[in-house]
Design an enzyme around this catalytic site. Structure first.
Site, PDB file in Angstrom:
ATOM      1  N   ASP A 278       2.355  -0.504  12.249  1.00  0.00           N
ATOM      2  CA  ASP A 278       1.164  -1.076  11.761  1.00  0.00           C
ATOM      3  C   ASP A 278       0.953  -2.478  12.203  1.00  0.00           C
ATOM      4  O   ASP A 278      -0.277  -2.983  12.191  1.00  0.00           O
ATOM      5  CB  ASP A 278       1.109  -1.010  10.254  1.00  0.00           C
ATOM      6  CG  ASP A 278       0.893   0.463   9.836  1.00  0.00           C
ATOM      7  OD1 ASP A 278       0.421   1.411  10.526  1.00  0.00           O
ATOM      8  OD2 ASP A 278       1.263   0.767   8.656  1.00  0.00           O
TER       9      ASP A 278
ATOM     10  N   GLY B  75      -5.010   8.038   4.885  1.00  0.00           N
ATOM     11  CA  GLY B  75      -4.048   9.107   5.753  1.00  0.00           C
ATOM     12  C   GLY B  75      -2.815   9.326   4.991  1.00  0.00           C
ATOM     13  O   GLY B  75      -2.325  10.439   4.754  1.00  0.00           O
TER      14      GLY B  75
ATOM     15  N   ARG C 111       2.968   6.139  -3.136  1.00  0.00           N
ATOM     16  CA  ARG C 111       3.986   6.878  -3.600  1.00  0.00           C
ATOM     17  C   ARG C 111       4.097   6.517  -5.220  1.00  0.00           C
ATOM     18  O   ARG C 111       4.420   7.639  -5.943  1.00  0.00           O
ATOM     19  CB  ARG C 111       5.134   6.399  -3.004  1.00  0.00           C
ATOM     20  CG  ARG C 111       5.219   6.899  -1.566  1.00  0.00           C
ATOM     21  CD  ARG C 111       6.253   5.837  -0.763  1.00  0.00           C
ATOM     22  NE  ARG C 111       6.435   6.443   0.483  1.00  0.00           N
ATOM     23  CZ  ARG C 111       5.506   6.331   1.632  1.00  0.00           C
ATOM     24  NH1 ARG C 111       4.263   5.880   1.558  1.00  0.00           N
ATOM     25  NH2 ARG C 111       5.835   6.794   2.956  1.00  0.00           N
TER      26      ARG C 111
ATOM     27  N   ARG D 299      -5.609   2.816  18.205  1.00  0.00           N
ATOM     28  CA  ARG D 299      -5.464   1.437  18.168  1.00  0.00           C
ATOM     29  C   ARG D 299      -4.952   0.864  19.576  1.00  0.00           C
ATOM     30  O   ARG D 299      -5.006  -0.318  19.744  1.00  0.00           O
ATOM     31  CB  ARG D 299      -4.319   1.046  17.396  1.00  0.00           C
ATOM     32  CG  ARG D 299      -4.946   1.117  15.688  1.00  0.00           C
ATOM     33  CD  ARG D 299      -4.015   0.608  14.689  1.00  0.00           C
ATOM     34  NE  ARG D 299      -4.664   0.683  13.403  1.00  0.00           N
ATOM     35  CZ  ARG D 299      -3.897   0.551  12.262  1.00  0.00           C
ATOM     36  NH1 ARG D 299      -2.751   0.667  12.256  1.00  0.00           N
ATOM     37  NH2 ARG D 299      -4.745   0.720  11.144  1.00  0.00           N
TER      38      ARG D 299
ATOM     39  N   SER E 294       7.645   9.677  11.563  1.00  0.00           N
ATOM     40  CA  SER E 294       6.708   9.435  10.600  1.00  0.00           C
ATOM     41  C   SER E 294       7.226   9.599   9.167  1.00  0.00           C
ATOM     42  O   SER E 294       7.740  10.439   8.681  1.00  0.00           O
ATOM     43  CB  SER E 294       5.601  10.538  10.852  1.00  0.00           C
ATOM     44  OG  SER E 294       4.711  10.525   9.957  1.00  0.00           O
TER      45      SER E 294
ATOM     46  N   ARG F 101      -8.128  12.622  12.176  1.00  0.00           N
ATOM     47  CA  ARG F 101      -6.427  12.329  12.463  1.00  0.00           C
ATOM     48  C   ARG F 101      -5.829  13.705  12.303  1.00  0.00           C
ATOM     49  O   ARG F 101      -6.297  14.689  11.340  1.00  0.00           O
ATOM     50  CB  ARG F 101      -6.223  11.406  11.237  1.00  0.00           C
ATOM     51  CG  ARG F 101      -6.956  10.063  11.527  1.00  0.00           C
ATOM     52  CD  ARG F 101      -6.446   9.041  10.587  1.00  0.00           C
ATOM     53  NE  ARG F 101      -5.008   8.653  10.837  1.00  0.00           N
ATOM     54  CZ  ARG F 101      -4.337   7.808  10.162  1.00  0.00           C
ATOM     55  NH1 ARG F 101      -4.740   7.135   9.108  1.00  0.00           N
ATOM     56  NH2 ARG F 101      -3.052   7.579  10.482  1.00  0.00           N
TER      57      ARG F 101
ATOM     58  N   LYS G 122      -4.259   6.427  14.719  1.00  0.00           N
ATOM     59  CA  LYS G 122      -4.211   5.722  13.408  1.00  0.00           C
ATOM     60  C   LYS G 122      -5.526   5.843  13.081  1.00  0.00           C
ATOM     61  O   LYS G 122      -6.478   6.375  13.507  1.00  0.00           O
ATOM     62  CB  LYS G 122      -3.604   4.488  13.613  1.00  0.00           C
ATOM     63  CG  LYS G 122      -2.135   4.176  14.026  1.00  0.00           C
ATOM     64  CD  LYS G 122      -1.314   4.743  12.756  1.00  0.00           C
ATOM     65  CE  LYS G 122       0.160   4.946  12.983  1.00  0.00           C
ATOM     66  NZ  LYS G 122       0.929   5.528  12.037  1.00  0.00           N
TER      67      LYS G 122
ATOM     68  N   LYS H 125       0.961  -1.156   0.000  1.00  0.00           N
ATOM     69  CA  LYS H 125      -0.081   0.034   0.013  1.00  0.00           C
ATOM     70  C   LYS H 125       0.929   1.278  -0.092  1.00  0.00           C
ATOM     71  O   LYS H 125       0.551   2.435  -0.874  1.00  0.00           O
ATOM     72  CB  LYS H 125      -0.965  -0.079   1.391  1.00  0.00           C
ATOM     73  CG  LYS H 125      -1.670   1.081   1.430  1.00  0.00           C
ATOM     74  CD  LYS H 125      -3.013   0.842   2.007  1.00  0.00           C
ATOM     75  CE  LYS H 125      -2.826   1.069   3.590  1.00  0.00           C
ATOM     76  NZ  LYS H 125      -2.764   2.478   4.043  1.00  0.00           N
ATOM     77  N   SER H 126       1.895   1.368   0.647  1.00  0.00           N
ATOM     78  CA  SER H 126       2.826   2.549   0.934  1.00  0.00           C
ATOM     79  C   SER H 126       3.397   2.762  -0.462  1.00  0.00           C
ATOM     80  O   SER H 126       3.533   3.967  -0.807  1.00  0.00           O
ATOM     81  CB  SER H 126       3.835   2.313   2.102  1.00  0.00           C
ATOM     82  OG  SER H 126       3.339   2.260   3.145  1.00  0.00           O
TER      83      SER H 126
HETATM   84  C1  S3P Z   1       2.733   5.106   6.161  1.00  0.00           C
HETATM   85  C2  S3P Z   1       3.252   5.417   7.359  1.00  0.00           C
HETATM   86  C3  S3P Z   1       2.725   5.054   8.678  1.00  0.00           C
HETATM   87  C4  S3P Z   1       1.862   3.796   8.795  1.00  0.00           C
HETATM   88  C5  S3P Z   1       0.951   4.168   7.701  1.00  0.00           C
HETATM   89  C6  S3P Z   1       1.732   3.976   6.195  1.00  0.00           C
HETATM   90  C7  S3P Z   1       3.250   5.522   4.967  1.00  0.00           C
HETATM   91  O1  S3P Z   1       2.479   6.289   9.083  1.00  0.00           O
HETATM   92  O2  S3P Z   1       1.141   3.561   9.905  1.00  0.00           O
HETATM   93  O3  S3P Z   1       0.035   2.869   7.499  1.00  0.00           O
HETATM   94  O4  S3P Z   1       3.179   4.878   3.834  1.00  0.00           O
HETATM   95  O5  S3P Z   1       4.162   6.234   4.980  1.00  0.00           O
HETATM   96  P1  S3P Z   1       3.097   7.310   9.929  1.00  0.00           P
HETATM   97  O6  S3P Z   1       3.992   8.103   8.977  1.00  0.00           O
HETATM   98  O7  S3P Z   1       2.041   8.334  10.260  1.00  0.00           O
HETATM   99  O8  S3P Z   1       3.959   6.746  10.881  1.00  0.00           O
END
Ligand code: S3P
Length: 433
Positions: free
Chosen positions: A318, A94, A27, A349, A168, A123, A345, A22-23
């Protein structure tokens, strides 16, 4: 809302290819949109969260064809070529809401509104708005620092050094993206390193990423970037549910193929091994500039409780709810500290995991910045709420498999956010949801 009952099973076995990361998908779509070339993304995650990012990029005037989950073709418009529509819906994502402003501040558009669902609206967003304003951007939140965000582009930006109080990857990524438009160097320093997918992808796109100890930076203004075509590997955070189910139930083994093994994402492996898990990693060739491979897990004998230290948190942020579940089934006490971030989150959580564990008959208590779980018994089972949080829904399913009487998860459909095929994959391993 759908309630699904997950019954206990005697054993799990087989091979799963977990959904794409997903990350990386967020991107890849965002950077493809501002690329100087047309980018083909293979196996982008097909989920509610990543669909929101694709919609957002299209809403910025970037043509896209094909589809998530297959071959997606994004006709990049260049770093300064976005023409955003005035209202962008970030849904539950987010990562989208925190990264996109880093690109929008480089446009000339005024009064862009970024909004989302009720969960996203709760959030914290000041963590991106405040440092962007310090760079000269015009970015505002609602009172209380939450969405909607209002972004006005066209302001001159100045590079600077940002010292984050909390690690973060989302905040770091946003500031590095804004740094591409800023005059001079933009640096981000974190108390502990977070996932570095943005840095790797920027480098692949030809941007020089500066590193100095714990600090990472870019030198702007950057003329343009050129993201190569890429394939998205599997998501470690999705694999983690099968990994934990496997350590409790795999016989002879569960194999998870094509998983992104970025060391800044895999902290759970170390914690699970410390608890007594039998996990083997078979490294394969890198995919999308990330280390990748197969994870093999077998049922462990007795698990031991453990303490997760604050510096371990960013590498498994996560996956921490799953540590609570492992703790319930381990001998002794399991404690997670330094994880106050969990409170902001997709749900709180800390409260959600402790409430869920208690509802299933486990002794668990909230700490301000984590939780404590007393294990040693089989989880009796019961009914829990997913609270519109995809990771809690899947947590409940894994708990059900290893429980005495099964677990009913209210709001199971939350899985759609990151892992729509979760129930199908679990069934393929012998678990029924
Ligand atoms: C993510 C970073 C994390 C993670 C989120 C995805 C990302 O959050 O909890 O599910 O893709 O950069 P934080 O950057 O707020 O820690």
């Amino acid at each position: 809302m759908t309630t699904v009952r997950i019954s206990p099973v005697a054993a799990l076995r087989g091979t799963v290819r977990v959904p794409s990361d997903k990350s990386l998908t967020h991107r890849a779509i965002l950077l493809a949109g501002v690329s100087d070339r047309t980018v083909t993304i293979t196996d982008a995650l097909d989920s509610a969260d990543t669909a929101a990012t694709l919609n957002a990029v299209e809403a910025c005037g970037v043509p896209a064809s094909g589809h998530l989950g297959g071959t997606l073709v994004i006709e990049g418009r260049g770093l300064r070529g976005l023409h955003p529509s005035p209202h962008i819906d970030c849904a539950n994502a987010g990562t989208l809401m925190r990264l996109l402003p880093g690109l929008l501040v480089g446009t000339t558009a005024e009064y862009l509104i970024l909004d989302g669902d009720d969960s996203l609206r709760a959030r914290p967003m000041a963590r991106v708005a405040t440092p962007l304003r310090r760079m000269g951007a015009s970015v505002f939140t609602a009172p209380g620092g939450t969405p909607p965000l209002v972004v006005n582009g066209g302001r001159p930006l100045t590079g600077m050094r940002h010292e984050l109080q909390v690690a973060s990857a989302q905040v770091k990524s946003c500031l590095l993206l804004a740094g591409l438009f800023a005059e001079g160097e933009t640096w981000v320093v974190e108390p502990a390193p977070s996932r570095d997918h943005t840095e790797r992808m920027l480098e692949a796109a030809g941007v020089e990423v500066l590193r100095d100890g714990a600090a990472v930076g870019v030198r702007g203004p950057v003329a343009g970037l050129s993201l190569p075509d890429l394939e998205v590997p599997g998501d470690f955070s999705s694999a983690a549910f099968h990994l934990v189910a496997g350590v409790l139930l795999a016989d002879p083994e569960v194999r998870l193929e094509g998983v992104n093994l970025n060391p800044l994402r895999c902290g759970l492996l170390e914690v699970m091994r410390r608890m007594g898990a039998d996990i083997t990693v078979e490294e394969g060739p890198p995919v999308a500039g990330e280390p990748c491979g197969t994870i093999v897990v077998r049922r462990a004998g007795t698990l031991r409780g453990t303490e997760v230290a604050p510096e371990e948190v960013p590498g498994m942020v996560d996956e921490l709810p799953l540590v609570g579940l492992l703790g319930a089934l381990a001998q002794g006490t399991t404690v997670v500290r330094g994880a106050a971030e969990l409170r902001v989150k997709e749900s709180d959580r800390i409260t959600a995991v402790v409430d869920a564990l208690r509802a299933l008959g486990v002794r668990a208590e909230e700490l301000e910045d984590g939780f404590r779980v007393t294990g040693g018994r089989i989880v009796p089972g019961g009914r829990m709420e997913a609270r519109h949080d995809h990771r809690l829904a899947m947590f409940g399913a894994v708990a059900g498999l290893a429980s005495a009487d099964g677990v009913s998860v209210q709001g199971f459909e939350a899985c759609q956010v990151s892992y729509p095929a979760f129930a199908k994959d679990l069934a393929a391993l012998g678990g029924v949801a």
